[in-house]
Design a protein around this motif. Structure first.
Motif, short mmCIF file in Angstrom:
data_model
loop_
_atom_site.label_atom_id
_atom_site.label_comp_id
_atom_site.label_asym_id
_atom_site.label_seq_id
_atom_site.Cartn_x
_atom_site.Cartn_y
_atom_site.Cartn_z
N SER A 43 36.86 -7.76 17.54
CA SER A 43 35.70 -7.61 18.49
C SER A 43 36.41 -7.14 20.13
CB SER A 43 35.13 -8.79 19.00
OG SER A 43 34.01 -8.46 19.85
N GLY A 44 35.89 -6.29 20.61
CA GLY A 44 36.52 -5.41 21.67
C GLY A 44 37.60 -4.45 21.61
N SER A 48 33.60 0.47 18.34
CA SER A 48 31.86 1.17 18.45
C SER A 48 32.65 2.51 19.21
CB SER A 48 31.01 0.37 19.06
OG SER A 48 30.81 -0.73 18.50
N THR A 49 33.32 2.21 20.06
CA THR A 49 33.58 3.41 21.01
C THR A 49 34.26 4.51 20.19
OG1 THR A 49 34.41 1.87 22.72
CG2 THR A 49 35.34 4.22 23.23
N1 LIG Z 1 29.75 0.81 28.56
C1 LIG Z 1 31.03 0.30 28.96
N2 LIG Z 1 31.43 0.45 29.91
C2 LIG Z 1 32.57 -0.26 30.35
N3 LIG Z 1 33.31 -0.84 29.20
C3 LIG Z 1 32.91 -0.75 28.10
C4 LIG Z 1 31.70 0.03 27.59
N4 LIG Z 1 31.30 -0.13 26.47
C5 LIG Z 1 32.43 -1.06 26.02
N5 LIG Z 1 33.16 -1.38 27.04
C6 LIG Z 1 34.60 -2.09 26.86
O1 LIG Z 1 35.32 -1.30 25.82
C7 LIG Z 1 36.42 -2.07 25.18
C8 LIG Z 1 35.72 -1.60 23.43
O2 LIG Z 1 34.32 -1.91 23.40
P1 LIG Z 1 33.94 -1.51 21.83
O3 LIG Z 1 32.45 -1.95 22.04
O4 LIG Z 1 34.25 -0.16 21.52
O5 LIG Z 1 34.75 -2.37 20.92
P2 LIG Z 1 34.44 -3.15 19.58
O6 LIG Z 1 35.78 -3.27 18.78
O7 LIG Z 1 33.26 -2.39 18.96
O8 LIG Z 1 33.82 -4.43 19.86
P3 LIG Z 1 32.52 -5.34 19.07
O9 LIG Z 1 33.06 -5.36 17.82
O10 LIG Z 1 32.48 -6.69 20.08
O11 LIG Z 1 31.48 -4.42 19.35
C9 LIG Z 1 35.83 -3.68 25.26
O12 LIG Z 1 36.66 -4.10 26.40
C10 LIG Z 1 34.34 -3.34 26.16
O13 LIG Z 1 33.98 -4.46 26.92
#
Ligand SMILES: Nc1ncnc2c1ncn2[C@@H]1O[C@H](COP(=O)(O)OP(=O)(O)OP(=O)(O)O)[C@@H](O)[C@H]1O
Length: 243
Positions: A43-44, A48-49
Motif C-alpha cells: 500500500s502507498g 493506483s498512481t
Molecule cells: N492526490 C494525492 N495528493 C498527494 N499525494 C497523493 C495523492 N494520491 C496519492 N498520493 C500519495 O502517493 C503515494 C502513492 O499512492 P497510490 O494510491 O498510488 O499507492 P497505492 O500503491 O495504490 O496504495 P493503495 O494500495 O493503498 O491504494 C502515497 O504516498 C499517497 O499518499
C-alpha cells in the motif's frame, strides 16, 4: 526479415509528483508481446498512481509512457478522453452504474457519453459473452454482487478496448467473489483479445493470475528515498567542489 512489433505498454524515466505531496519514481518497463501486466506492491507504493497515469487521468511530471502505440504525454485535453474511450476499458467498482437504470440502459451510456450511436450489436455480443441475457431489464440497484461484477466488466468491454485496466479488482471481495472476478477478467482477456493490466497488493491474486494467463509481474518499489538520497549525495559533492 523480422518485423518487430511495438510493445503494447512501455514506460521510461516515468515520474509523478503530487502537488505538495509524494514524488513517485517508476522503474523502466516494457511489456512482452502477448503478455498481461500485474502491478504488485504494498500500500502507498504507487499502484493506483501508475494506473491513473496509464488511463490518462493523471499526467506524468516527467518521462515517457506509451500505450497501444500512443505517447500519452503528446495527447492534450479532449484528445485524452477520446483516446481513453476508444482504447481502454476501466474496471472499477468505484465507477458506479446508474442504480435506477436497467442493465441495458447502463450499457448504452458509454456510447451516449461519447456522442456515438449506440452499437446494439456490440452490446448484444458482450451481454452474451458475459451471460447477462436474463438480466437486461433488471435495474442496477437490484443486482447481486456477482451480477454487478459482470455488468461492470461488460461496460468496460463495450467499445472494444485494446487494454483493460483493473485497479485492485478483488479488494473488499470474499474469496469466492475474488476467484470469480479473476476468472471473469481472464476470460475477457482471452475472448476479447485485450491486454489486461491489474494492480494488486495480494500475493494470492498474483498467483491465481499467473496460473491462468501469461503475465509479466512488475513489482513496484518506492524509489523516492533512493532518488532523494542521490540528489542529497550529489548536492554534497557539488557543494564540496572548489568554487
Ligand atoms: N492526490 C494525492 N495528493 C498527494 N499525494 C497523493 C495523492 N494520491 C496519492 N498520493 C500519495 O502517493 C503515494 C502513492 O499512492 P497510490 O494510491 O498510488 O499507492 P497505492 O500503491 O495504490 O496504495 P493503495 O494500495 O493503498 O491504494 C502515497 O504516498 C499517497 O499518499
Amino acid at each position: 526479415m523480422t518485423v518487430l512489433s511495438e510493445p503494447m505498454i512501455a514506460w521510461h524515466s516515468l515520474r509523478h509528483a503530487y502537488p505538495g505531496g509524494a514524488l513517485l519514481y517508476f522503474d523502466d518497463f516494457v511489456l512482452a508481446p502477448r503478455h498481461h501486466l500485474l502491478v504488485h506492491g504494498p500500500s502507498g507504493v504507487g499502484k493506483s498512481t501508475l494506473l491513473n497515469l496509464m488511463a490518462g487521468l493523471l499526467r506524468p511530471s516527467d518521462g515517457q509512457l506509451r500505450l497501444a502505440g500512443v505517447e500519452l504525454g503528446q495527447l492534450q485535453g479532449a484528445a485524452v478522453d477520446r483516446w481513453r474511450g476508444s482504447q481502454l476499458g476501466l474496471v472499477s467498482q468505484r465507477l458506479h452504474l446508474s442504480p435506477s437504470l436497467n442493465v441495458l440502459e447502463n450499457l448504452r451510456l458509454p456510447f451516449l457519453a461519447a456522442g456515438l450511436p449506440v452499437d446494439k450489436e456490440r452490446i448484444g455480443l458482450v451481454v452474451t459473452s458475459l451471460g447477462l441475457e436474463g438480466l437486461a431489464k433488471r435495474r442496477a440497484a437490484q443486482l447481486n454482487q456477482g451480477q454487478l461484477q459482470r455488468v461492470i466488466l461488460a461496460r468496460a468491454l463495450l467499445r472494444g478496448p485494446r487494454i483493460l485496466l483493473a485497479d485492485e479488482p478483488t479488494a473488499n471481495l470474499d474469496e469466492e467473489a475474488s476467484e470469480r472476478m479473476i476468472g471473469l477478467l481472464c476470460q475477457a482477456a482471452s475472448e476479447h483479445h485485450v491486454t489486461l493490466v491489474v494492480t494488486t497488493h495480494d500475493a494470492r491474486v498474483v498467483q491465481r493470475f499467473q496460473a491462468l494467463l501469461p503475465v509479466q509481474l512488475h513489482r513496484l518499489r518506492n524509489l523516492g528515498w533512493l532518488a532523494s538520497g542521490l540528489t542529497a549525495g550529489l548536492s554534497t559533492v557539488l557543494g564540496g567542489q572548489p568554487g
